[in-house]
Design a protein around this motif. Structure first.
Motif, PDB file in Angstrom:
ATOM      1  N   ASP A   4       0.817  -1.201   0.000  1.00 37.81           N
ATOM      2  CA  ASP A   4       0.000   0.000   0.000  1.00 37.81           C
ATOM      3  C   ASP A   4       0.855   1.257   0.000  1.00 37.81           C
ATOM      4  OD1 ASP A   4       1.010  -0.181   2.508  1.00 37.81           O
ATOM      5  OD2 ASP A   4      -0.882   0.088   3.556  1.00 37.81           O
ATOM      6  N   SER A   5       2.091   1.114  -0.462  1.00 37.38           N
ATOM      7  CA  SER A   5       3.013   2.250  -0.438  1.00 37.38           C
ATOM      8  C   SER A   5       2.950   3.041  -1.725  1.00 37.38           C
ATOM      9  CB  SER A   5       4.450   1.745  -0.260  1.00 37.38           C
ATOM     10  OG  SER A   5       4.594   1.135   0.994  1.00 37.38           O
ATOM     11  N   SER A   6       3.321   4.289  -1.627  1.00 29.90           N
ATOM     12  CA  SER A   6       3.602   5.077  -2.814  1.00 29.90           C
ATOM     13  C   SER A   6       5.049   5.518  -2.658  1.00 29.90           C
ATOM     14  CB  SER A   6       2.677   6.291  -2.895  1.00 29.90           C
ATOM     15  OG  SER A   6       2.975   7.185  -1.847  1.00 29.90           O
ATOM     16  N   THR A   7       5.639   6.048  -3.713  1.00 26.68           N
ATOM     17  CA  THR A   7       7.052   6.403  -3.626  1.00 26.68           C
ATOM     18  C   THR A   7       7.307   7.358  -2.480  1.00 26.68           C
ATOM     19  OG1 THR A   7       6.597   7.959  -5.403  1.00 26.68           O
ATOM     20  CG2 THR A   7       7.784   5.967  -5.996  1.00 26.68           C
ATOM     21  N   SER A   8       6.373   8.252  -2.177  1.00 27.73           N
ATOM     22  CA  SER A   8       6.587   9.202  -1.094  1.00 27.73           C
ATOM     23  C   SER A   8       6.517   8.519   0.264  1.00 27.73           C
ATOM     24  CB  SER A   8       5.554  10.334  -1.168  1.00 27.73           C
ATOM     25  OG  SER A   8       4.258   9.801  -1.036  1.00 27.73           O
ATOM     26  N   ALA A   9       5.935   7.311   0.327  1.00 26.34           N
ATOM     27  CA  ALA A   9       5.822   6.603   1.600  1.00 26.34           C
ATOM     28  C   ALA A   9       7.139   5.930   1.978  1.00 26.34           C
ATOM     29  CB  ALA A   9       4.706   5.573   1.538  1.00 26.34           C
ATOM     30  N   PHE A  10       8.028   5.723   1.009  1.00 29.71           N
ATOM     31  CA  PHE A  10       9.315   5.114   1.307  1.00 29.71           C
ATOM     32  C   PHE A  10      10.195   6.136   2.000  1.00 29.71           C
ATOM     33  CE2 PHE A  10       8.294   2.737  -2.782  1.00 29.71           C
ATOM     34  CZ  PHE A  10       7.811   1.613  -2.129  1.00 29.71           C
ATOM     35  N   GLN A  11      10.934   5.696   3.004  1.00 26.14           N
ATOM     36  CA  GLN A  11      11.764   6.617   3.774  1.00 26.14           C
ATOM     37  C   GLN A  11      13.239   6.291   3.582  1.00 26.14           C
ATOM     38  OE1 GLN A  11      10.354   6.023   7.750  1.00 26.14           O
ATOM     39  NE2 GLN A  11       8.347   6.872   7.319  1.00 26.14           N
ATOM     40  N   ALA A  12      14.061   7.316   3.585  1.00 25.14           N
ATOM     41  CA  ALA A  12      15.509   7.115   3.503  1.00 25.14           C
ATOM     42  C   ALA A  12      15.939   6.220   4.656  1.00 25.14           C
ATOM     43  CB  ALA A  12      16.226   8.456   3.568  1.00 25.14           C
ATOM     44  N   GLY A  13      16.772   5.253   4.340  1.00 26.72           N
ATOM     45  CA  GLY A  13      17.276   4.341   5.358  1.00 26.72           C
ATOM     46  C   GLY A  13      16.469   3.067   5.499  1.00 26.72           C
ATOM     47  N   GLN A  14      15.262   3.016   4.891  1.00 27.23           N
ATOM     48  CA  GLN A  14      14.498   1.770   4.909  1.00 27.23           C
ATOM     49  C   GLN A  14      15.253   0.733   4.093  1.00 27.23           C
ATOM     50  OE1 GLN A  14      10.561   2.850   3.369  1.00 27.23           O
ATOM     51  NE2 GLN A  14       9.682   2.010   5.244  1.00 27.23           N
ATOM     52  N   THR A  15      15.159  -0.522   4.507  1.00 21.92           N
ATOM     53  CA  THR A  15      15.785  -1.602   3.759  1.00 21.92           C
ATOM     54  C   THR A  15      14.787  -2.730   3.544  1.00 21.92           C
ATOM     55  OG1 THR A  15      16.598  -2.847   5.678  1.00 21.92           O
ATOM     56  CG2 THR A  15      18.029  -1.087   4.826  1.00 21.92           C
ATOM     57  N   GLY A  16      15.099  -3.556   2.588  1.00 21.69           N
ATOM     58  CA  GLY A  16      14.295  -4.738   2.323  1.00 21.69           C
ATOM     59  C   GLY A  16      15.181  -5.819   1.746  1.00 21.69           C
ATOM     60  N   LEU A  17      14.709  -7.047   1.815  1.00 24.02           N
ATOM     61  CA  LEU A  17      15.395  -8.195   1.231  1.00 24.02           C
ATOM     62  C   LEU A  17      14.475  -8.776   0.166  1.00 24.02           C
ATOM     63  CD1 LEU A  17      16.644  -9.659   4.601  1.00 24.02           C
ATOM     64  CD2 LEU A  17      18.107  -8.723   2.799  1.00 24.02           C
ATOM     65  N   ILE A  18      14.991  -8.895  -1.050  1.00 21.36           N
ATOM     66  CA  ILE A  18      14.178  -9.352  -2.180  1.00 21.36           C
ATOM     67  C   ILE A  18      14.919 -10.425  -2.978  1.00 21.36           C
ATOM     68  CG2 ILE A  18      13.023  -7.112  -2.402  1.00 21.36           C
ATOM     69  CD1 ILE A  18      14.779  -6.647  -4.963  1.00 21.36           C
ATOM     70  N   VAL A  19      14.158 -11.191  -3.750  1.00 23.27           N
ATOM     71  CA  VAL A  19      14.751 -12.022  -4.798  1.00 23.27           C
ATOM     72  C   VAL A  19      14.308 -11.417  -6.119  1.00 23.27           C
ATOM     73  CG1 VAL A  19      14.995 -14.127  -3.438  1.00 23.27           C
ATOM     74  CG2 VAL A  19      12.901 -13.755  -4.695  1.00 23.27           C
ATOM     75  N   ARG A  20      15.292 -11.109  -6.942  1.00 21.25           N
ATOM     76  CA  ARG A  20      15.007 -10.568  -8.281  1.00 21.25           C
ATOM     77  C   ARG A  20      14.438 -11.672  -9.152  1.00 21.25           C
ATOM     78  NH1 ARG A  20      17.890  -5.960 -10.139  1.00 21.25           N
ATOM     79  NH2 ARG A  20      19.223  -5.084  -8.524  1.00 21.25           N
ATOM     80  N   ILE A  21      13.502 -11.285 -10.014  1.00 20.13           N
ATOM     81  CA  ILE A  21      12.919 -12.222 -10.980  1.00 20.13           C
ATOM     82  C   ILE A  21      13.087 -11.585 -12.368  1.00 20.13           C
ATOM     83  CG2 ILE A  21      10.880 -13.578 -11.619  1.00 20.13           C
ATOM     84  CD1 ILE A  21      11.843 -14.252  -8.795  1.00 20.13           C
ATOM     85  N   PRO A  22      14.315 -11.618 -12.908  1.00 21.70           N
ATOM     86  CA  PRO A  22      14.557 -10.950 -14.197  1.00 21.70           C
ATOM     87  C   PRO A  22      13.730 -11.539 -15.340  1.00 21.70           C
ATOM     88  CG  PRO A  22      16.491 -12.220 -13.508  1.00 21.70           C
ATOM     89  CD  PRO A  22      15.525 -12.236 -12.353  1.00 21.70           C
TER      90      PRO A  22
END
Length: 180
Positions: A4-22
């Motif tokens: 439910d995020s928008s780009t403005s909802a992301f904050q500097a310093g937030q991190t996440g762990l993802i798996v890329r699906i190219p």
């Protein structure tokens, strides 16, 4: 990332762990660029392993070593994407089987209990590749029809990426290989 995020909802310093699906990019890139705020903020087609993770200020050499250790105990695996599903206001691709993804999430959350998946907002872990958010039924139906001729595809998952929001965009900071 958070559905439910928008780009403005992301904050500097937030991190996440993802798996890329190219392998998903040819099918979903155009839709994600238009309809998924995380794509516009620089996140590639992915399945989230854990978001939010620790604040960037807490990620040091010890955290890197612990991530490498935890993730290295899990073998690389393949995912197949054959169908779309919906959450309220979200269209996503379903990774199958999702057991290994759930195991990765659980292993990280067990090691860092202060970083529960999606901030603890959802009781169940449901791995998914978000395509569109905040759209009405007709738009989602158009996307599903387009994707019907582009599915299925398979992706080999051999690493987990640590991404960090710099205040404007998401940037990859580290990649942690899975075991053999």
């Amino acid at each position: 990332m958070a559905d439910d995020s928008s780009t403005s909802a992301f904050q500097a310093g937030q991190t996440g762990l993802i798996v890329r699906i190219p392998e998903a990019e040819p099918a979903v890139h155009g839709w994600r660029e238009r309809l998924d705020p995380s794509a516009r903020a620089g996140v590639p087609a992915h399945v989230t392993v854990l978001f939010p993770f620790l604040d960037e200020s807490r990620i040091d050499a010890l955290v890197h070593a612990a991530l490498a250790n935890v993730l290295g105990r899990h073998p690389a695996f393949d995912l197949r994407f054959e169908r779309c599903r919906r959450f309220p206001g979200v269209l996503h691709l379903v990774p199958e089987p999702d057991t290994r993804l759930r195991q990765l999430t659980e292993a990280i959350a067990n090691r860092w209990p202060e970083a529960p998946p999606y901030g603890g907002r959802f009781a169940e872990i449901v791995p998914h590749l978000t395509i569109a958010q905040g759209q009405e039924g007709p738009v989602l139906e158009e996307i599903e029809a387009d994707l019907a001729v582009r599915l299925p595809f398979t992706s080999h998952v051999s690493s987990v990426e640590l991404i960090v929001h710099d205040g404007t965009k998401w940037q990859e900071r580290a990649s942690f290989p899975l075991g053999e």
